[in-house]
Design an enzyme around this catalytic site. Structure first.
Site, short mmCIF file in Angstrom:
data_model
loop_
_atom_site.label_atom_id
_atom_site.label_comp_id
_atom_site.label_asym_id
_atom_site.label_seq_id
_atom_site.Cartn_x
_atom_site.Cartn_y
_atom_site.Cartn_z
N SER A 107 0.60 -1.39 0.29
CA SER A 107 -0.22 0.11 -0.19
C SER A 107 0.95 1.29 -0.62
O SER A 107 1.86 1.47 0.77
CB SER A 107 -0.80 0.18 1.14
OG SER A 107 -1.63 1.52 1.47
N ASN A 142 8.76 8.65 6.20
CA ASN A 142 7.51 8.45 4.80
C ASN A 142 6.66 9.43 5.95
O ASN A 142 6.71 8.38 7.20
CB ASN A 142 7.19 7.77 3.66
CG ASN A 142 6.21 6.99 4.35
OD1 ASN A 142 4.97 7.88 4.66
ND2 ASN A 142 6.44 5.89 4.26
N ALA A 143 5.78 10.39 6.22
CA ALA A 143 5.10 11.14 6.50
C ALA A 143 4.10 11.66 5.53
O ALA A 143 3.80 12.39 5.54
CB ALA A 143 5.25 12.25 7.69
N GLY A 189 0.93 11.10 4.68
CA GLY A 189 -0.99 11.49 5.50
C GLY A 189 -2.25 11.12 5.13
O GLY A 189 -2.74 12.14 4.63
N LEU A 190 -1.79 9.88 4.40
CA LEU A 190 -3.23 9.74 4.10
C LEU A 190 -3.28 10.21 2.26
O LEU A 190 -5.01 10.13 2.47
CB LEU A 190 -4.33 9.47 5.27
CG LEU A 190 -3.66 8.81 6.04
CD1 LEU A 190 -5.39 8.99 7.15
CD2 LEU A 190 -4.19 7.02 5.45
N ASN A 243 -6.53 -0.79 0.96
CA ASN A 243 -6.50 -0.15 1.95
C ASN A 243 -7.17 0.86 2.71
O ASN A 243 -7.35 1.76 2.17
CB ASN A 243 -4.90 0.09 1.71
CG ASN A 243 -3.44 0.41 2.74
OD1 ASN A 243 -4.42 1.27 3.70
ND2 ASN A 243 -3.65 -0.50 3.63
N CYS A 277 -3.19 4.73 12.26
CA CYS A 277 -3.76 6.21 12.37
C CYS A 277 -4.20 6.60 13.83
O CYS A 277 -4.15 5.54 14.39
CB CYS A 277 -5.03 6.52 11.40
SG CYS A 277 -4.93 5.60 9.69
N THR A 295 4.98 0.77 8.49
CA THR A 295 6.18 1.44 8.67
C THR A 295 7.31 1.14 10.14
O THR A 295 6.20 1.27 11.26
CB THR A 295 6.08 2.39 8.55
OG1 THR A 295 5.40 3.48 8.75
CG2 THR A 295 6.43 2.13 6.28
N GLY A 302 10.70 -4.26 4.06
CA GLY A 302 12.49 -4.63 3.71
C GLY A 302 12.46 -5.91 2.59
O GLY A 302 13.92 -5.94 2.77
C1 LIG Z 1 5.86 6.71 0.60
C2 LIG Z 1 4.95 5.53 1.42
C3 LIG Z 1 3.66 5.70 0.85
C4 LIG Z 1 2.71 4.47 2.41
N1 LIG Z 1 1.71 4.33 2.60
C5 LIG Z 1 0.62 3.30 2.62
C6 LIG Z 1 -0.54 3.29 3.63
O1 LIG Z 1 -1.37 4.38 2.03
N2 LIG Z 1 -1.19 3.11 3.78
C7 LIG Z 1 -0.21 1.10 4.38
O2 LIG Z 1 -1.30 0.75 5.13
N3 LIG Z 1 0.78 1.76 4.60
C8 LIG Z 1 1.38 2.64 3.59
N4 LIG Z 1 2.43 2.35 3.42
C9 LIG Z 1 3.76 1.67 3.80
C10 LIG Z 1 3.89 -0.10 3.24
O3 LIG Z 1 2.30 0.02 2.28
C11 LIG Z 1 4.76 -0.73 3.61
O4 LIG Z 1 3.50 -2.10 4.93
C12 LIG Z 1 6.33 -0.13 4.47
O5 LIG Z 1 6.92 0.38 3.11
C13 LIG Z 1 7.21 -1.33 4.85
O6 LIG Z 1 7.42 -2.49 3.44
P1 LIG Z 1 9.14 -2.10 2.48
O7 LIG Z 1 10.16 -2.20 3.57
O8 LIG Z 1 8.93 -3.13 1.48
O9 LIG Z 1 8.82 -0.45 2.40
C14 LIG Z 1 3.56 3.21 2.88
C15 LIG Z 1 4.92 3.22 2.31
C16 LIG Z 1 5.50 4.51 1.95
C17 LIG Z 1 6.93 4.38 1.87
#
Ligand SMILES: Cc1cc2nc3c(=O)[nH]c(=O)nc-3n(C[C@H](O)[C@H](O)[C@H](O)COP(=O)(O)O)c2cc1C
Length: 308
Positions: A25, A73-74, A76-77, A103, A134, A196, A248
């Site tokens: 997501s 990242n931040a 914020g939906l 999601n 959230c 995250t 990761g």
């Molecule tokens: C730019 C960005 C935006 C994200 N937006 C969402 C989100 O809208 N909803 C959510 O549940 N997780 C969100 N995540 C978390 C990711 O879905 C994922 O759980 C997290 O990045 C860990 O996986 P990765 O290390 O492969 O990136 C976001 C992550 C990133 C980097």
């Protein structure tokens, strides 16, 4: 492209994916960034960015920054809201043949339930991932860090839809296995482990946060060992509950490690920003690695961890 019923098919409980590879997501938007790179129908599922009841602009920039072996990242939906998503975006996404997981996010129980109600009859949706990280408007805590709020929202969501429901756990909760137990008790079809990790990045000279907010969420290779640990703990404690690993995964060998730790499927997120072709490469490499592990299918390796 992975064949249904083939070497890469993963199934447990009510969940089934033709490939173990899911697009995380927020890292694949609604699929459009990948049009030139691979067919969305090739991956196990695309998990949309968070969808909320009303449109949201998200946080002010700066919303992302690079860190050693990771990213903060931040966002914020930021999203168009459920109505525009359902009428303007989902029809196009459906045409790609992708398996779509929505999601869902919100700031109150009502927010989540309203999004589920709006989409529960809509065609072309495989299931829902509940992004519970959230802050809840009433108490200021996250749904994912309060076992009572967490259990209650899972139960209420279950009453709204029969489609697969997968709450996404937050490392901010500490040990995640107790939350997985609650999710299982509430009839959830799986859990995502995890969102995250709360983290900061500062400019050493000015002391300013590198994001527009004081902190954000860490993702990328830096968190893989934490994901392995959390997936393993959850899978050991609640073996009957399918786990979607998130955090990761960048390489085919990461997929195998996370499946060995107990994951049913593995999400790729941060790596997609630097290499949109990575899902294709992982699909090409996986069969060879599965064979090197002495297995015929990836599913055979699930939960196969040797210690000592
Ligand atoms: C730019 C960005 C935006 C994200 N937006 C969402 C989100 O809208 N909803 C959510 O549940 N997780 C969100 N995540 C978390 C990711 O879905 C994922 O759980 C997290 O990045 C860990 O996986 P990765 O290390 O492969 O990136 C976001 C992550 C990133 C980097």
């Amino acid at each position: 492209m992975p064949e249904p019923g083939g070497q890469m098919r993963m199934a447990a409980g009510r969940l089934e994916f033709k490939s173990p590879l899911l697009l995380a997501s927020g890292c694949a938007s609604f699929g459009e960034p990948f049009e030139d790179f691979f067919e969305l129908a090739e991956v196990g599922a695309l998990i949309t960015k968070a969808i909320t009841r009303e449109p949201r602009a998200g946080n002010d920039p700066v919303r992302i920054c690079e860190t050693p072996a990771g990213m903060l990242n931040a966002i914020g939906l930021h999203n168009p809201g459920v109505e525009e998503f359902a009428t303007e975006i989902l029809p196009g996404l459906r045409e790609t043949g992708a398996t779509v997981i929505i999601n869902v996010a919100g700031h109150s129980e009502g927010d989540y339930l309203e999004v589920l109600r709006r989409l529960r009859e809509t065609e072309g949706i495989y299931g829902f991932e509940l992004n519970l990280s959230c802050p809840n408007v009433d108490g200021g805590t996250m749904f994912a860090t309060d076992p009572v709020l967490f259990g209650r929202i899972c139960e209420k969501a279950r009453a709204v839809t029969d489609r697969p429901l997968i709450p996404k756990l937050s490392p901010a909760a500490g040990e995640l296995a107790p939350y997985a137990q609650i999710a299982h008790g509430a009839g959830m079809d799986g859990v995502t482990v995890s969102n995250t990790h709360p983290a900061m990045a500062l400019d050493w000279r000015t002391g300013r946060s590198k994001l527009s907010r004081p902190s954000g969420g860490l993702s990328g290779p830096a968190v893989k060992p934490l994901t392995l640990y959390n997936v393993h703990q959850v899978a050991q404690t609640v073996p009957e509950l399918p786990v979607l690993a998130s955090g990761g995964c960048c390489e085919a060998r990461d997929v195998i490690e996370l499946v060995r730790a107990g994951a049913l499927a593995v999400q790729v997120g941060t790596i997609l920003f630097s290499d949109p072709l990575r899902p294709r490469r992982i699909h090409e490499e996986l069969p060879g690695l599965i064979a090197q592990c002495g297995a015929k299918t990836l599913q055979e390796l699930r939960g196969r961890v040797e210690t000592g």
